[in-house]
Design a protein around this motif. Structure first.
Motif, PDB file in Angstrom:
ATOM      1  N   ILE A 134       9.544 -25.617 -25.535  1.00  0.00           N
ATOM      2  CA  ILE A 134      10.131 -24.267 -25.672  1.00  0.00           C
ATOM      3  C   ILE A 134       9.728 -23.279 -25.365  1.00  0.00           C
ATOM      4  O   ILE A 134      10.094 -22.462 -24.193  1.00  0.00           O
ATOM      5  N   LEU A 135       8.378 -23.086 -25.514  1.00  0.00           N
ATOM      6  CA  LEU A 135       7.979 -22.098 -24.779  1.00  0.00           C
ATOM      7  C   LEU A 135       6.827 -22.599 -23.280  1.00  0.00           C
ATOM      8  O   LEU A 135       7.215 -21.048 -22.816  1.00  0.00           O
ATOM      9  N   SER A 136       7.374 -23.412 -22.940  1.00  0.00           N
ATOM     10  CA  SER A 136       7.168 -23.469 -21.269  1.00  0.00           C
ATOM     11  C   SER A 136       8.438 -22.865 -20.590  1.00  0.00           C
ATOM     12  O   SER A 136       8.247 -22.001 -19.731  1.00  0.00           O
ATOM     13  N   THR A 137       9.254 -23.043 -21.064  1.00  0.00           N
ATOM     14  CA  THR A 137      10.694 -22.390 -20.600  1.00  0.00           C
ATOM     15  C   THR A 137      10.505 -20.669 -20.508  1.00  0.00           C
ATOM     16  O   THR A 137      10.754 -20.286 -19.884  1.00  0.00           O
ATOM     17  N   VAL A 138      10.425 -20.421 -21.867  1.00  0.00           N
ATOM     18  CA  VAL A 138       9.960 -18.617 -22.045  1.00  0.00           C
ATOM     19  C   VAL A 138       8.852 -18.651 -21.327  1.00  0.00           C
ATOM     20  O   VAL A 138       9.277 -17.284 -20.528  1.00  0.00           O
ATOM     21  N   VAL A 139       8.166 -19.200 -20.741  1.00  0.00           N
ATOM     22  CA  VAL A 139       6.674 -18.518 -19.769  1.00  0.00           C
ATOM     23  C   VAL A 139       6.703 -18.957 -18.301  1.00  0.00           C
ATOM     24  O   VAL A 139       7.099 -17.734 -18.033  1.00  0.00           O
ATOM     25  N   ASP A 140       7.605 -19.504 -18.389  1.00  0.00           N
ATOM     26  CA  ASP A 140       8.761 -19.604 -16.954  1.00  0.00           C
ATOM     27  C   ASP A 140       9.230 -18.512 -16.499  1.00  0.00           C
ATOM     28  O   ASP A 140       9.080 -17.621 -15.659  1.00  0.00           O
ATOM     29  N   PHE A 141      10.547 -18.496 -17.240  1.00  0.00           N
ATOM     30  CA  PHE A 141      11.671 -17.138 -17.912  1.00  0.00           C
ATOM     31  C   PHE A 141      10.957 -16.338 -17.360  1.00  0.00           C
ATOM     32  O   PHE A 141      11.455 -14.784 -16.573  1.00  0.00           O
ATOM     33  N   HIS A 142      10.069 -15.606 -18.298  1.00  0.00           N
ATOM     34  CA  HIS A 142      10.058 -14.200 -18.053  1.00  0.00           C
ATOM     35  C   HIS A 142       8.128 -13.758 -17.306  1.00  0.00           C
ATOM     36  O   HIS A 142       7.860 -12.848 -17.595  1.00  0.00           O
ATOM     37  N   GLY A 143       7.977 -14.586 -16.913  1.00  0.00           N
ATOM     38  CA  GLY A 143       7.109 -14.640 -16.464  1.00  0.00           C
ATOM     39  C   GLY A 143       5.730 -14.223 -16.785  1.00  0.00           C
ATOM     40  O   GLY A 143       5.239 -13.890 -16.433  1.00  0.00           O
ATOM     41  N   ILE A 144       5.404 -14.685 -17.864  1.00  0.00           N
ATOM     42  CA  ILE A 144       3.864 -13.720 -18.652  1.00  0.00           C
ATOM     43  C   ILE A 144       3.223 -15.296 -18.611  1.00  0.00           C
ATOM     44  O   ILE A 144       3.258 -16.740 -18.038  1.00  0.00           O
ATOM     45  N   LEU A 181      18.960 -31.708 -23.948  1.00  0.00           N
ATOM     46  CA  LEU A 181      17.105 -31.772 -23.717  1.00  0.00           C
ATOM     47  C   LEU A 181      16.166 -30.866 -23.177  1.00  0.00           C
ATOM     48  O   LEU A 181      16.011 -30.440 -22.693  1.00  0.00           O
ATOM     49  N   VAL A 182      15.566 -31.260 -24.509  1.00  0.00           N
ATOM     50  CA  VAL A 182      14.280 -29.856 -24.877  1.00  0.00           C
ATOM     51  C   VAL A 182      12.703 -31.508 -24.253  1.00  0.00           C
ATOM     52  O   VAL A 182      13.264 -32.333 -24.350  1.00  0.00           O
ATOM     53  N   GLY A 183      12.498 -31.319 -22.626  1.00  0.00           N
ATOM     54  CA  GLY A 183      11.304 -32.359 -22.779  1.00  0.00           C
ATOM     55  C   GLY A 183      11.804 -33.336 -22.297  1.00  0.00           C
ATOM     56  O   GLY A 183      13.000 -33.653 -20.969  1.00  0.00           O
ATOM     57  N   ASP A 184      11.640 -34.346 -22.544  1.00  0.00           N
ATOM     58  CA  ASP A 184      11.982 -35.849 -21.658  1.00  0.00           C
ATOM     59  C   ASP A 184      12.694 -36.665 -22.996  1.00  0.00           C
ATOM     60  O   ASP A 184      12.649 -35.784 -23.913  1.00  0.00           O
ATOM     61  N   ARG A 185      12.737 -37.603 -23.715  1.00  0.00           N
ATOM     62  CA  ARG A 185      14.020 -38.295 -23.917  1.00  0.00           C
ATOM     63  C   ARG A 185      12.820 -38.612 -25.172  1.00  0.00           C
ATOM     64  O   ARG A 185      13.364 -38.694 -26.179  1.00  0.00           O
ATOM     65  N   THR A 186      11.936 -39.499 -24.874  1.00  0.00           N
ATOM     66  CA  THR A 186      10.441 -39.091 -25.770  1.00  0.00           C
ATOM     67  C   THR A 186      10.691 -38.217 -26.919  1.00  0.00           C
ATOM     68  O   THR A 186      10.629 -38.116 -27.921  1.00  0.00           O
ATOM     69  N   THR A 187      10.540 -37.281 -26.313  1.00  0.00           N
ATOM     70  CA  THR A 187      10.512 -35.374 -27.044  1.00  0.00           C
ATOM     71  C   THR A 187      11.430 -35.910 -27.930  1.00  0.00           C
ATOM     72  O   THR A 187      11.381 -35.498 -29.193  1.00  0.00           O
ATOM     73  N   MET A 188      12.382 -35.428 -27.210  1.00  0.00           N
ATOM     74  CA  MET A 188      14.042 -35.282 -27.902  1.00  0.00           C
ATOM     75  C   MET A 188      13.826 -36.138 -29.227  1.00  0.00           C
ATOM     76  O   MET A 188      14.487 -35.569 -30.585  1.00  0.00           O
ATOM     77  N   GLY A 189      13.686 -37.963 -29.051  1.00  0.00           N
ATOM     78  CA  GLY A 189      13.991 -38.890 -30.353  1.00  0.00           C
ATOM     79  C   GLY A 189      13.059 -38.560 -31.646  1.00  0.00           C
ATOM     80  O   GLY A 189      13.627 -38.313 -32.361  1.00  0.00           O
ATOM     81  N   ALA A 190      12.059 -38.448 -30.992  1.00  0.00           N
ATOM     82  CA  ALA A 190      10.897 -37.378 -31.981  1.00  0.00           C
ATOM     83  C   ALA A 190      11.338 -36.422 -32.897  1.00  0.00           C
ATOM     84  O   ALA A 190      10.930 -36.276 -33.837  1.00  0.00           O
TER      85      ALA A 190
END
Length: 282
Positions: A134-144, A181-190
């Protein structure tokens, strides 16, 4: 003052309150403008929400309408309009950690937290890996600045809010949040298994609004209600902090309607387990 859409709604609501005072005083817009030594167009702009009145404008308006008792409340409304919008560019300029810390401060002052999330898992219920996505997407989207690891650490720290026995949590998720889907399938399963654990935890109520639930309330914006004190709402450009009682009441009404649509207990766990199976089959 240029406000986003929801901010404009607050300005318009203030204009309606001021218009009602003028009408109760039996004044036309031109008569009020004359009493305040304004051009007539200023009254109409304020009443239509096209101009935000200053605190001095509020004082003059109320005195001209012979409602001095309304001054304090209306000035508080003006101040809240200016204070309740936090531009993401400003709040995230140093990265994500500072914003996560603000969440912790808000949780510390709250005994009942009610949260609605239509598309993702709420931060308080996230695993570290999911929060990182989630936070990686925030960083990428807002360019922070990239401080994702610090942000994840602070988000995990915020989950200590569950340790306080006097605090209660009501979480409502849209069923779609189980499949985003956030991250990969393993991330989602956990993450989904973490939800199953949360559904059994004391002081946590977890409800899921099925995709097929009837449309009885708009479901677009995620929001969190802190006691009945304030509501936070996230948009693409800003976070809104709403504290006026009538605003909080609207979100409480929305939450109650969503709550009525949600499934809980075994029915909610069944939807989570189906989502887990979907992840494992892909």
């Amino acid at each position: 003052m240029n406000q986003p859409l929801l901010g404009q709604q607050a300005v318009q609501a203030l204009g309606v309150r001021l218009r009602d005072l003028r009408r109760d005083a039996g004044l036309t817009g031109r008569q009020l403008a004359t009493a305040c030594s304004w051009v007539p167009s200023k009254v109409s702009k304020i009443e239509l929400g096209k101009q935000v009145p200053t605190e001095d404008d509020i004082r003059e308006w109320c005195l001209a309408c012979r409602f001095p008792s309304e001054i304090a409340d209306l000035i508080a409304a003006v101040r809240s309009i200016d204070a309740q919008y936090t531009d993401w560019r400003r709040s995230l300029k140093t990265g994500t950690r500072r914003r996560q810390r603000a969440n912790i401060d808000a949780y510390e002052k709250t005994t009942l937290i009610r949260a609605w999330e239509p598309t993702v898992i709420p931060g308080l219920l996230q695993t570290a890996a999911y929060a990182r996505g989630i936070l990686s997407t925030v960083v990428d989207f807002h360019g922070i600045p990239d401080d994702v690891e610090e942000g994840v650490q602070t988000r995990m720290e915020a989950q200590r809010a569950f340790d306080r026995p006097q605090r209660r949590f009501l979480f409502l998720l849209g069923e779609g949040a189980l499949h985003t889907l956030v991250g990969d399938r393993t991330t989602m399963g956990a993450q989904l298994r973490r939800l199953l654990e949360a559904a059994r935890a004391p002081r946590i109520s977890l409800g899921i609004v099925p995709l097929a639930a009837p449309y009885t309330v708009p479901r677009n914006n995620a929001f969190t209600i802190y006691d009945s004190r304030m509501v936070t709402v996230a948009t693409y450009t800003a976070e809104l902090t709403l504290q006026q009682r009538h605003e909080v009441a609207i979100y409480e009404k929305a939450f109650d309607r969503l709550l009525a649509l949600a499934v809980h207990g075994e029915d909610a766990r069944r939807l989570i387990e189906l989502a887990i199976n979907d992840q494992e089959e892909i």
